[in-house]
Design a protein around this motif. Structure first.
Motif, PDB file in Angstrom:
ATOM      1  N   HIS A 119       0.824  -1.226   0.000  1.00 45.43           N
ATOM      2  CA  HIS A 119       0.000   0.000   0.000  1.00 45.43           C
ATOM      3  C   HIS A 119       0.853   1.269   0.000  1.00 45.43           C
ATOM      4  O   HIS A 119       0.330   2.373  -0.117  1.00 45.43           O
ATOM      5  N   GLY A 120       2.177   1.132   0.158  1.00 47.48           N
ATOM      6  CA  GLY A 120       3.070   2.291   0.148  1.00 47.48           C
ATOM      7  C   GLY A 120       3.196   3.004   1.480  1.00 47.48           C
ATOM      8  O   GLY A 120       3.713   4.118   1.539  1.00 47.48           O
ATOM      9  N   ILE A 121       2.756   2.382   2.562  1.00 48.13           N
ATOM     10  CA  ILE A 121       2.831   3.004   3.887  1.00 48.13           C
ATOM     11  C   ILE A 121       4.191   2.762   4.524  1.00 48.13           C
ATOM     12  O   ILE A 121       4.702   3.600   5.259  1.00 48.13           O
ATOM     13  N   LYS A 122       4.775   1.617   4.240  1.00 53.25           N
ATOM     14  CA  LYS A 122       6.121   1.295   4.721  1.00 53.25           C
ATOM     15  C   LYS A 122       6.995   0.989   3.511  1.00 53.25           C
ATOM     16  O   LYS A 122       6.495   0.564   2.474  1.00 53.25           O
ATOM     17  N   GLU A 123       8.286   1.195   3.669  1.00 50.48           N
ATOM     18  CA  GLU A 123       9.236   0.933   2.586  1.00 50.48           C
ATOM     19  C   GLU A 123       9.581  -0.543   2.476  1.00 50.48           C
ATOM     20  O   GLU A 123       9.817  -1.045   1.380  1.00 50.48           O
ATOM     21  N   GLU A 124       9.654  -1.235   3.626  1.00 49.49           N
ATOM     22  CA  GLU A 124      10.149  -2.610   3.632  1.00 49.49           C
ATOM     23  C   GLU A 124       9.574  -3.385   4.808  1.00 49.49           C
ATOM     24  O   GLU A 124       9.049  -2.809   5.754  1.00 49.49           O
ATOM     25  N   THR A 125       9.687  -4.710   4.701  1.00 49.45           N
ATOM     26  CA  THR A 125       9.264  -5.600   5.777  1.00 49.45           C
ATOM     27  C   THR A 125      10.265  -6.741   5.860  1.00 49.45           C
ATOM     28  O   THR A 125      10.933  -7.071   4.875  1.00 49.45           O
ATOM     29  N   LYS A 126      10.374  -7.348   7.045  1.00 50.72           N
ATOM     30  CA  LYS A 126      11.389  -8.395   7.232  1.00 50.72           C
ATOM     31  C   LYS A 126      10.937  -9.760   6.739  1.00 50.72           C
ATOM     32  O   LYS A 126      11.754 -10.651   6.548  1.00 50.72           O
ATOM     33  N   ASP A 127       9.623  -9.933   6.544  1.00 48.20           N
ATOM     34  CA  ASP A 127       9.125 -11.219   6.058  1.00 48.20           C
ATOM     35  C   ASP A 127       7.833 -11.006   5.287  1.00 48.20           C
ATOM     36  O   ASP A 127       7.313  -9.893   5.237  1.00 48.20           O
ATOM     37  N   ILE A 128       7.359 -12.072   4.684  1.00 46.85           N
ATOM     38  CA  ILE A 128       6.109 -12.003   3.930  1.00 46.85           C
ATOM     39  C   ILE A 128       5.070 -12.833   4.656  1.00 46.85           C
ATOM     40  O   ILE A 128       5.278 -14.031   4.906  1.00 46.85           O
ATOM     41  N   ASP A 129       3.975 -12.182   5.037  1.00 46.95           N
ATOM     42  CA  ASP A 129       2.856 -12.855   5.691  1.00 46.95           C
ATOM     43  C   ASP A 129       1.681 -12.892   4.722  1.00 46.95           C
ATOM     44  O   ASP A 129       1.352 -11.880   4.091  1.00 46.95           O
ATOM     45  N   SER A 139      -8.737  -3.842   7.122  1.00 47.68           N
ATOM     46  CA  SER A 139      -8.584  -5.190   7.674  1.00 47.68           C
ATOM     47  C   SER A 139      -7.208  -5.385   8.316  1.00 47.68           C
ATOM     48  O   SER A 139      -7.072  -6.145   9.280  1.00 47.68           O
ATOM     49  N   VAL A 140      -6.190  -4.688   7.821  1.00 48.16           N
ATOM     50  CA  VAL A 140      -4.869  -4.753   8.456  1.00 48.16           C
ATOM     51  C   VAL A 140      -4.953  -4.138   9.855  1.00 48.16           C
ATOM     52  O   VAL A 140      -4.354  -4.665  10.797  1.00 48.16           O
ATOM     53  N   ILE A 141      -5.706  -3.061  10.011  1.00 51.53           N
ATOM     54  CA  ILE A 141      -5.886  -2.467  11.336  1.00 51.53           C
ATOM     55  C   ILE A 141      -6.471  -3.506  12.296  1.00 51.53           C
ATOM     56  O   ILE A 141      -6.001  -3.654  13.430  1.00 51.53           O
ATOM     57  N   VAL A 142      -7.488  -4.236  11.857  1.00 55.29           N
ATOM     58  CA  VAL A 142      -8.114  -5.260  12.708  1.00 55.29           C
ATOM     59  C   VAL A 142      -7.069  -6.297  13.126  1.00 55.29           C
ATOM     60  O   VAL A 142      -6.981  -6.677  14.303  1.00 55.29           O
ATOM     61  N   ARG A 170       1.107  -5.729  19.569  1.00 55.05           N
ATOM     62  CA  ARG A 170       2.489  -5.440  19.956  1.00 55.05           C
ATOM     63  C   ARG A 170       2.775  -3.956  19.733  1.00 55.05           C
ATOM     64  O   ARG A 170       2.046  -3.275  19.016  1.00 55.05           O
ATOM     65  N   GLU A 171       3.853  -3.471  20.332  1.00 53.10           N
ATOM     66  CA  GLU A 171       4.204  -2.059  20.189  1.00 53.10           C
ATOM     67  C   GLU A 171       4.356  -1.673  18.718  1.00 53.10           C
ATOM     68  O   GLU A 171       3.862  -0.635  18.279  1.00 53.10           O
ATOM     69  N   LYS A 172       5.027  -2.531  17.919  1.00 48.85           N
ATOM     70  CA  LYS A 172       5.222  -2.222  16.499  1.00 48.85           C
ATOM     71  C   LYS A 172       3.883  -2.201  15.756  1.00 48.85           C
ATOM     72  O   LYS A 172       3.714  -1.452  14.808  1.00 48.85           O
ATOM     73  N   ASP A 173       2.918  -3.022  16.197  1.00 52.39           N
ATOM     74  CA  ASP A 173       1.600  -3.028  15.553  1.00 52.39           C
ATOM     75  C   ASP A 173       0.840  -1.743  15.853  1.00 52.39           C
ATOM     76  O   ASP A 173       0.177  -1.193  14.983  1.00 52.39           O
ATOM     77  N   LEU A 174       0.952  -1.264  17.089  1.00 52.14           N
ATOM     78  CA  LEU A 174       0.292  -0.008  17.446  1.00 52.14           C
ATOM     79  C   LEU A 174       0.893   1.151  16.651  1.00 52.14           C
ATOM     80  O   LEU A 174       0.172   2.053  16.204  1.00 52.14           O
ATOM     81  N   SER A 175       2.202   1.115  16.446  1.00 52.53           N
ATOM     82  CA  SER A 175       2.870   2.131  15.623  1.00 52.53           C
ATOM     83  C   SER A 175       2.372   2.051  14.177  1.00 52.53           C
ATOM     84  O   SER A 175       2.105   3.083  13.541  1.00 52.53           O
ATOM     85  N   ASP A 176       2.227   0.824  13.661  1.00 52.89           N
ATOM     86  CA  ASP A 176       1.723   0.646  12.297  1.00 52.89           C
ATOM     87  C   ASP A 176       0.290   1.156  12.165  1.00 52.89           C
ATOM     88  O   ASP A 176      -0.066   1.772  11.157  1.00 52.89           O
ATOM     89  N   ILE A 177      -0.539   0.922  13.180  1.00 50.08           N
ATOM     90  CA  ILE A 177      -1.926   1.406  13.154  1.00 50.08           C
ATOM     91  C   ILE A 177      -1.942   2.931  13.044  1.00 50.08           C
ATOM     92  O   ILE A 177      -2.708   3.497  12.259  1.00 50.08           O
TER      93      ILE A 177
END
Length: 134
Positions: free
Chosen positions: A40-50, A107-110, A117-124
């Motif tokens: 979606h262009g909100i983050k540049e990168e991720t450490k894994d693919i879910d 749906s990602v917010i849900v 986790r702290e990183k999830d709250l930051s992502d929200i």
């Protein structure tokens, strides 16, 4: 790739490449969580693919001998060291982005709230700021 054969980070292009090699049909799965945020262009990168896939696609992967683990919210196939495929975890809308089925931001917010986790709250917070700019 690092010495273990695992990528250090996935960018949008490397996500597209990796997903294109999966033994899944587009209607059977979508990328979720941090992977979706990159698409979606909100983050540049991720450490894994879910990924979340249908129960039927999950059973097909299990029948091929991929290892299965019980995750906190759903069973998952450990496809590789940096790709996890969850059984029917995503419930919500998805959209196609550059040929990749991607979970909607709502749906990602849900899902991120479930993880909590702290990183999830930051992502929200990042998602909500992005949605507010639309």
């Amino acid at each position: 790739m690092n010495e273990r054969g695992v990528r250090d980070m996935f960018l949008k292009e490397t996500i597209k490449e990796s997903v294109s090699t999966l033994p899944l049909k587009a209607g059977d799965y979508c990328v979720i969580t941090g992977t979706a945020l990159v698409m979606h262009g909100i983050k540049e990168e991720t450490k894994d693919i879910d990924i979340s896939c249908t129960k039927e696609a999950f059973q097909a992967l299990a029948a091929q001998g991929y290892p299965i683990k019980q995750g906190e919210f759903a069973r998952k196939v450990i496809y590789s060291e940096d790709v996890e495929i969850f059984e029917d975890w995503h419930s919500g809308d998805s959209t196609m982005i550059e040929g990749v089925p991607v979970a909607s931001l709502e749906s990602v917010i849900v899902m991120k709230k479930q993880l909590g986790r702290e990183k999830d709250l930051s992502d929200i917070a990042k998602i909500e700021a992005h949605l507010a700019q639309r």
